[in-house]
Write a protein that holds these residues in place. Structure first.
Motif, PDB file in Angstrom:
ATOM      1  N   LEU A 115      -7.099  30.499  -0.943  1.00 10.84           N
ATOM      2  CA  LEU A 115      -8.066  31.507  -0.512  1.00 10.84           C
ATOM      3  C   LEU A 115      -7.530  32.279   0.690  1.00 10.84           C
ATOM      4  O   LEU A 115      -7.635  33.506   0.758  1.00 10.84           O
ATOM      5  CB  LEU A 115      -9.398  30.840  -0.161  1.00 10.84           C
ATOM      6  N   SER A 116      -6.954  31.556   1.639  1.00  5.88           N
ATOM      7  CA  SER A 116      -6.406  32.201   2.834  1.00  5.88           C
ATOM      8  C   SER A 116      -5.186  33.045   2.505  1.00  5.88           C
ATOM      9  O   SER A 116      -4.983  34.122   3.080  1.00  5.88           O
ATOM     10  CB  SER A 116      -6.036  31.127   3.883  1.00  5.88           C
TER      11      SER A 116
ATOM     12  N   ASN B 256     -10.346  33.716 -15.405  1.00  5.54           N
ATOM     13  CA  ASN B 256      -9.797  33.540 -14.066  1.00  5.54           C
ATOM     14  C   ASN B 256      -9.189  34.849 -13.579  1.00  5.54           C
ATOM     15  O   ASN B 256      -8.337  35.431 -14.249  1.00  5.54           O
ATOM     16  CB  ASN B 256      -8.744  32.430 -14.074  1.00  5.54           C
ATOM     17  N   CYS B 257      -9.619  35.308 -12.405  1.00  3.22           N
ATOM     18  CA  CYS B 257      -9.107  36.552 -11.842  1.00  3.22           C
ATOM     19  C   CYS B 257      -7.696  36.338 -11.304  1.00  3.22           C
ATOM     20  O   CYS B 257      -7.451  35.386 -10.559  1.00  3.22           O
ATOM     21  CB  CYS B 257     -10.036  37.044 -10.734  1.00  3.22           C
ATOM     22  N   VAL B 258      -6.781  37.230 -11.667  1.00  2.00           N
ATOM     23  CA  VAL B 258      -5.396  37.103 -11.199  1.00  2.00           C
ATOM     24  C   VAL B 258      -5.247  37.545  -9.756  1.00  2.00           C
ATOM     25  O   VAL B 258      -4.232  37.259  -9.119  1.00  2.00           O
ATOM     26  CB  VAL B 258      -4.442  37.915 -12.099  1.00  2.00           C
ATOM     27  N   GLY B 259      -6.242  38.262  -9.226  1.00  2.00           N
ATOM     28  CA  GLY B 259      -6.147  38.750  -7.864  1.00  2.00           C
ATOM     29  C   GLY B 259      -6.683  37.782  -6.830  1.00  2.00           C
ATOM     30  O   GLY B 259      -5.963  37.343  -5.931  1.00  2.00           O
ATOM     31  N   CYS B 260      -7.959  37.414  -6.966  1.00  2.00           N
ATOM     32  CA  CYS B 260      -8.600  36.575  -5.951  1.00  2.00           C
ATOM     33  C   CYS B 260      -8.795  35.136  -6.398  1.00  2.00           C
ATOM     34  O   CYS B 260      -9.184  34.286  -5.585  1.00  2.00           O
ATOM     35  CB  CYS B 260      -9.944  37.168  -5.543  1.00  2.00           C
TER      36      CYS B 260
ATOM     37  N   MET C  44     -15.012  33.735   3.797  1.00  2.00           N
ATOM     38  CA  MET C  44     -13.641  34.022   4.231  1.00  2.00           C
ATOM     39  C   MET C  44     -13.586  35.273   5.104  1.00  2.00           C
ATOM     40  O   MET C  44     -12.816  35.321   6.085  1.00  2.00           O
ATOM     41  CB  MET C  44     -12.740  34.191   3.005  1.00  2.00           C
ATOM     42  N   ARG C  45     -14.391  36.295   4.797  1.00  2.00           N
ATOM     43  CA  ARG C  45     -14.419  37.485   5.653  1.00  2.00           C
ATOM     44  C   ARG C  45     -14.999  37.162   7.013  1.00  2.00           C
ATOM     45  O   ARG C  45     -14.532  37.659   8.042  1.00  2.00           O
ATOM     46  CB  ARG C  45     -15.207  38.604   4.967  1.00  2.00           C
TER      47      ARG C  45
ATOM     48  N   CYS D 211      -4.606  35.387   5.929  1.00  2.00           N
ATOM     49  CA  CYS D 211      -5.201  34.970   7.201  1.00  2.00           C
ATOM     50  C   CYS D 211      -4.892  33.499   7.448  1.00  2.00           C
ATOM     51  O   CYS D 211      -4.394  32.796   6.559  1.00  2.00           O
ATOM     52  CB  CYS D 211      -6.709  35.201   7.207  1.00  2.00           C
ATOM     53  N   ASN D 212      -5.181  33.042   8.652  1.00  2.00           N
ATOM     54  CA  ASN D 212      -5.017  31.629   8.958  1.00  2.00           C
ATOM     55  C   ASN D 212      -5.994  30.797   8.127  1.00  2.00           C
ATOM     56  O   ASN D 212      -7.074  31.263   7.768  1.00  2.00           O
ATOM     57  CB  ASN D 212      -5.258  31.367  10.445  1.00  2.00           C
TER      58      ASN D 212
END
Length: 543
Positions: free
Chosen positions: A372-373, A269-273, A420-421, A378-379
């Protein structure tokens, strides 16, 4: 037995007025003091257990009918409340007040016996009183023993229980070894967990979700069963409120146990994303009529996340196979829908089981849209928009009963972050950023993005039934709830409603994890969220 029960309570408690608690067909005498544990909010847990037991009894009756085919003697099943000589033998290892066991005896037909055990002498005495009060003493026997020792004594094949129910205050880890040996071949094993994951020799750092914890418990059950050449078959597994409840069958088979490793997986599991990847612990390959079992190869990821460049945390092992038997779940759902007035929580049972039937079976874990947001600041898109974008891209997607904001999908992490982008571009929040988008997403809402359980407005998640409706305090020998617990509740009451609005009361210096940026103090650094948003690593991959 009645005189023994009477003598277990202090002289002042013998003349104390008991509270009568009614649930299902049972009426339980419950002392006003907190001497025996009882939580009214877990009515959903007990209702679900009873309806699953009804389905189990139906399966047993059908099996007996098949055995009787071709013979003159018909299969006989006793009605609820009557003793059946060839019926199921049930054990509730930690029964407390005995409410669940009394409901078994009153509502589930085809039972030979129900043993309600508790280590507390006062609880065992209360169980015997409640059995007599409800007129089921001929079916229900109270027991006052250590649950593990009781089950160890019943390990012989002729003594094993057909159904074992473990619902402890906390973790059932210490009872698993005894339980897996004392359940009959093909018998049902019901386990609840109200505690943390550290008791199962696994790591929970990788993905702290309800679904992750649920799969840790299933892994632990299968691992314990494998020691005795046995294996589990999950029938229904749910994560609700503050606990986890699993229903499994237990079988014996050396050949099938060899396949156990390929059913377990480690989680990167990535700690960033938050992107996650599963690594199976074993591999099974077919070689003609024979199966070959070997160790898996890995890892499936590099030292850094390919999406945001951050490190990975390792979690697990977890159960990576399906956690439900959809045919069994449909049978339980039909039993509830056919008689909605039978159980007090029928609406919620129908809602939860309907969501279970809609979940993707081959996708073990999930993402949450708000997380994720939050990663890219972001909203948050609506569930319908996000699900529609995944469906437009050709991926499968479903909700999860374990979390109202969850998204289960077979889309790879790269596709999710592309969406998401695109969402950031779609809303126009960060116009000055150059966003690298590999695939354009469409957020037009599709009809199939809204599942039937949501369209029908089924009750899927718990509504606050009362104040302090959580796990409740542990029963005390002298009764009552400690003053410290009440003081703690008052201390944290409305703690988020009285927020500081005066800027002079806020700190005016940057802390270690924050730095001054563009004249604003304590603003989070843009990495890794902004790198992920700009698509820095996606651009590198595309070159």
């Amino acid at each position: 037995a009645c005189l023994w029960c009477w003598n277990q309570f202090p002289s002042d408690a013998r003349h104390r007025t008991d509270t009568v608690v009614k649930e299902g067909k049972a009426a339980i005498l419950f002392p006003s003091a907190n001497e025996v544990f009882y939580n009214p909010v877990q009515e959903f847990n007990r209702d679900l257990t009873v309806v699953v037991s009804l389905s189990e009894e139906t399966n047993e009756a059908e099996a007996q009918t098949e055995e009787k085919n071709g013979s003159e003697e018909p299969a006989v099943t006793a009605a609820a409340g009557e003793r059946c000589e060839r019926g199921l033998r049930v054990l509730e290892g930690l029964a407390a007040s005995g409410l669940r066991s009394v409901r078994f005896a009153l509502e589930v037909p085809g039972l030979q016996s129900v043993t309600a055990n508790d280590f507390s002498a006062k609880a065992a005495a209360l169980i015997a009183r409640n059995a007599q009060y409800n007129g089921v003493s001929h079916l229900l026997q109270a027991s006052c023993r250590d649950a593990s020792m009781l089950m160890y004594d019943m390990r012989a094949k002729k003594d094993r229980y057909d159904v074992i129910d473990l619902d402890p205050y906390g973790s059932p880890a210490s009872f698993l070894d005894a339980a897996v040996q004392s359940v009959s071949e093909g018998g049902m094993w019901k386990v609840s967990d109200h505690c943390c994951n550290c008791k199962y020799s696994t790591s929970a750092e990788a993905a702290d979700t309800c679904m992750y914890a649920l799969r840790i418990i299933l892994h632990s059950l299968d691992q314990r069963a494998g020691v005795y050449q046995r294996y589990i078959q999950p029938l229904l597994s749910v994560s609700v409120d503050f606990y986890i409840r699993v229903f499994v069958r237990v079988f014996t088979g050396q050949a099938t146990v060899k396949n156990s490793a390929s059913k377990q997986a480690l989680v990167y599991n990535c700690v960033g994303c938050g992107a996650f990847h599963l690594q199976r612990m074993g591999r099974r390959t077919s070689n003609g009529k024979h199966m070959k079992y070997s160790a898996a190869t890995g890892p499936p990821v590099g030292p850094e996340c390919e999406h945001c460049g951050q490190r990975h945390q390792l979690g697990g092992p977890i159960w990576a196979e399906s956690i439900h038997d959809l045919e069994f779940v449909q049978k339980v759902l039909s039993a509830v829908s056919g008689n909605p007035c039978r159980f007090g929580t029928s609406k919620r049972i129908e809602g939860v089981l309907s969501m279970v039937t809609e979940e993707l079976e081959d996708v073990p874990l999930y993402y949450t849209v708000d997380n994720l947001s939050s990663t890219i600041h972001c909203n948050t898109p609506s569930l319908l928009q996000f699900r529609s974008a995944l469906l437009h891209a050709g991926h499968r997607v479903s909700l999860s009963h374990a979390c109202k904001n969850a998204i289960k999908t077979d889309a790879p992490p790269a596709a999710i972050w592309d969406i998401m982008r695109c969402w950031v571009n779609f809303t126009g929040e960060k116009e000055k950023l150059f966003l690298v988008i590999l695939n354009t997403a469409c957020f037009t809402v599709r009809e199939d993005a809204n599942p039937q359980s949501r369209k029908r407005h089924l009750t899927r998640f718990q509504e606050n039934p009362q104040a302090f409706w959580g796990p409740k305090a542990r029963a005390k020998a002298g009764g009552g709830i400690s003053a410290d617990l009440q003081d703690k509740r008052k201390k944290f009451q409305n703690k988020r409603k009285n927020q500081i609005t005066d800027s002079s009361q806020l700190k005016t210096f940057p802390c270690k994890k924050f730095k001054q940026l563009r004249g604003h103090l304590c603003k989070r650094l843009p990495t890794p969220g902004m790198d992920l948003l700009r698509g820095v690593f996606s651009q590198t991959r595309s070159m």
